[in-house]
Design a protein around this motif. Structure first.
Motif, PDB file in Angstrom:
ATOM      1  N   ASN A  47     -10.172   6.839  -8.291  1.00  0.00           N
ATOM      2  CA  ASN A  47      -9.118   6.178  -7.524  1.00  0.00           C
ATOM      3  C   ASN A  47      -8.590   7.077  -6.410  1.00  0.00           C
ATOM      4  OD1 ASN A  47      -8.127   3.348  -8.478  1.00  0.00           O
ATOM      5  ND2 ASN A  47      -8.633   4.410 -10.371  1.00  0.00           N
ATOM      6  N   TYR A 244      -7.177  -2.383 -17.334  1.00  0.00           N
ATOM      7  CA  TYR A 244      -6.983  -3.793 -16.988  1.00  0.00           C
ATOM      8  C   TYR A 244      -5.494  -4.122 -16.889  1.00  0.00           C
ATOM      9  CZ  TYR A 244      -6.985  -8.872 -17.292  1.00  0.00           C
ATOM     10  OH  TYR A 244      -6.759 -10.214 -17.055  1.00  0.00           O
ATOM     11  N   TYR A 247      -3.842  -2.260 -13.934  1.00  0.00           N
ATOM     12  CA  TYR A 247      -4.237  -2.897 -12.672  1.00  0.00           C
ATOM     13  C   TYR A 247      -3.458  -4.190 -12.439  1.00  0.00           C
ATOM     14  CZ  TYR A 247      -7.162  -4.951  -9.038  1.00  0.00           C
ATOM     15  OH  TYR A 247      -7.599  -5.518  -7.861  1.00  0.00           O
ATOM     16  N   GLN A 248      -3.300  -5.007 -13.493  1.00  0.00           N
ATOM     17  CA  GLN A 248      -2.566  -6.260 -13.365  1.00  0.00           C
ATOM     18  C   GLN A 248      -1.103  -6.011 -13.010  1.00  0.00           C
ATOM     19  OE1 GLN A 248      -3.839  -9.381 -13.480  1.00  0.00           O
ATOM     20  NE2 GLN A 248      -5.853  -8.440 -13.685  1.00  0.00           N
ATOM     21  N   GLU A 251      -0.855  -4.648  -9.335  1.00  0.00           N
ATOM     22  CA  GLU A 251      -1.094  -5.664  -8.317  1.00  0.00           C
ATOM     23  C   GLU A 251       0.060  -6.654  -8.221  1.00  0.00           C
ATOM     24  OE1 GLU A 251      -3.914  -6.242  -6.075  1.00  0.00           O
ATOM     25  OE2 GLU A 251      -3.879  -4.098  -6.546  1.00  0.00           O
ATOM     26  N   SER A 255       1.948  -2.624  -5.998  1.00  0.00           N
ATOM     27  CA  SER A 255       1.065  -2.877  -4.857  1.00  0.00           C
ATOM     28  C   SER A 255       1.543  -2.209  -3.566  1.00  0.00           C
ATOM     29  CB  SER A 255       0.936  -4.391  -4.640  1.00  0.00           C
ATOM     30  OG  SER A 255      -0.103  -4.675  -3.747  1.00  0.00           O
ATOM     31  N   GLU A 260      -4.236   1.525  -2.957  1.00  0.00           N
ATOM     32  CA  GLU A 260      -4.690   0.417  -3.790  1.00  0.00           C
ATOM     33  C   GLU A 260      -5.653   0.928  -4.853  1.00  0.00           C
ATOM     34  OE1 GLU A 260      -8.398  -1.244  -1.070  1.00  0.00           O
ATOM     35  OE2 GLU A 260      -6.434  -2.225  -0.934  1.00  0.00           O
ATOM     36  N   PRO A 263     -10.636  -2.260  -7.955  1.00  0.00           N
ATOM     37  CA  PRO A 263     -10.639  -3.491  -8.765  1.00  0.00           C
ATOM     38  C   PRO A 263     -11.266  -3.249 -10.134  1.00  0.00           C
ATOM     39  CG  PRO A 263     -11.455  -3.905  -6.540  1.00  0.00           C
ATOM     40  CD  PRO A 263     -11.339  -2.420  -6.676  1.00  0.00           C
ATOM     41  N   PHE A 264     -10.730  -3.926 -11.154  1.00  0.00           N
ATOM     42  CA  PHE A 264     -11.239  -3.739 -12.521  1.00  0.00           C
ATOM     43  C   PHE A 264     -12.747  -3.961 -12.589  1.00  0.00           C
ATOM     44  CE2 PHE A 264     -12.443  -5.421 -16.660  1.00  0.00           C
ATOM     45  CZ  PHE A 264     -11.947  -4.452 -17.510  1.00  0.00           C
ATOM     46  N   SER A 265     -13.196  -5.039 -11.949  1.00  0.00           N
ATOM     47  CA  SER A 265     -14.632  -5.302 -11.873  1.00  0.00           C
ATOM     48  C   SER A 265     -15.076  -5.148 -10.422  1.00  0.00           C
ATOM     49  CB  SER A 265     -14.928  -6.733 -12.356  1.00  0.00           C
ATOM     50  OG  SER A 265     -16.288  -7.032 -12.272  1.00  0.00           O
TER      51      SER A 265
END
Length: 297
Positions: A47, A244, A247-248, A251, A255, A260, A263-265
């Protein structure tokens, strides 16, 4: 080695994990703890690297053109800038566009600058991007020597410090990760040594009945593989669940515009595959080193 023999080695290695339950647990735990730390560092470092790349890609050189330069001289200057090695892009921004940009950047206070719309004192600008962000300073200094250049702005001083800080962060992270990986190899190797030592009678019997060195090594080789992969499962699951949720939350509630998260995936899928491969590699390495150096079979 025939397919039948390989299947036999696979069966024996799996049975051995069950027969030596506590040793299996100790070996897998050693891998789990270390890979969990390695995984956390990977998440942080990837990151940070993502943030660093974003910052580096946003660095640009703003070349303010002399107010007395005519259109032909501006074209000459553009061609000279484009001819500099490692210049990726040269974009023209008129003084009217520069004034709009200034007004927008100032927010509520920017309205006071609308007085200059009729008599704009700003310069036309060439916005230059380097192919490699680290070349920004070198390119800027070359542009400063060109004719019809009034001023070159690229965040002098700040850019150099930023690149140095990002370089140090990357190097420190790499050293820490390598240190943890070597620690993991040491732990799993020593744990497997104990496992193999406890089974020395079994190995002696195998040698007495004529088993080759390769035949004896293969089950241990596969055991190391299973132990490494088994030890990687918990770190993968734990990191996936935690990342996960982080990240949720980030965001939805935080944020920050200048930072940033990845992304998880596909990030976590890629990290999971990497941790699984590292676990397998550590397990295999530990088994091979233990058998070769300490059992001398």
């Amino acid at each position: 080695m025939t397919l039948h023999t390989f299947k036999r080695h696979v069966r024996e290695s799996i049975k051995s994990l069950g027969r030596n339950g506590w040793m299996t647990f100790a070996s897998a735990s050693a891998v789990t703890v270390t890979l969990l730390l390695v995984g956390v560092f990977f998440v942080v470092m990837f990151n940070i690297n993502h943030f660093a790349q974003k910052v580096e890609n946003d660095v640009e050189i703003r070349v303010h053109i002399e107010l007395t330069a005519d259109s032909r001289q501006k074209d000459v200057l553009r061609r000279q800038i484009e001819a500099i090695p490692n210049v990726k892009e040269v974009r023209y921004s008129s003084k009217d566009e520069e004034l709009k940009r200034l007004i927008k950047s100032m927010g509520d206070e920017g309205s006071s600058f609308r007085l200059f719309e009729q008599d704009n004192p700003l310069s036309d600008v060439y916005v230059v991007k380097a192919a490699h962000p680290q070349d920004t300073v070198k390119i800027a200094k070359q542009i400063e020597t060109l004719p019809f250049v009034h001023k070159v702005n690229y965040g002098q001083g700040t850019v150099e410090k930023l690149f140095d800080a990002l370089k140090v962060a990357r190097n420190v992270g790499l050293v820490l990760i390598l240190g943890l990986l070597f620690t993991a190899m040491f732990l799993i190797s020593n744990t497997i040594k104990i496992t193999i030592f406890a089974r020395r009678r079994e190995i002696e019997i195998m040698r007495l009945v004529g088993a080759t060195n390769g035949f004896i090594r293969w089950p241990f080789f596969l055991e190391g593989l299973w132990l490494g992969m088994l030890g990687a499962l918990f770190p993968i699951a734990a990191l996936s669940i935690v990342y996960y949720n982080v990240y949720q939350v980030y965001e939805q509630w935080v944020s920050l515009p200048f930072f940033e998260l990845l992304p998880f995936s596909p990030f976590m899928w890629q990290l999971s595959a990497l941790l699984l491969a590292i676990g397998a590699g550590i397990g295999i390495w530990g088994s091979v080193m233990s058998v070769r150096k300490f059992l001398k079979v």
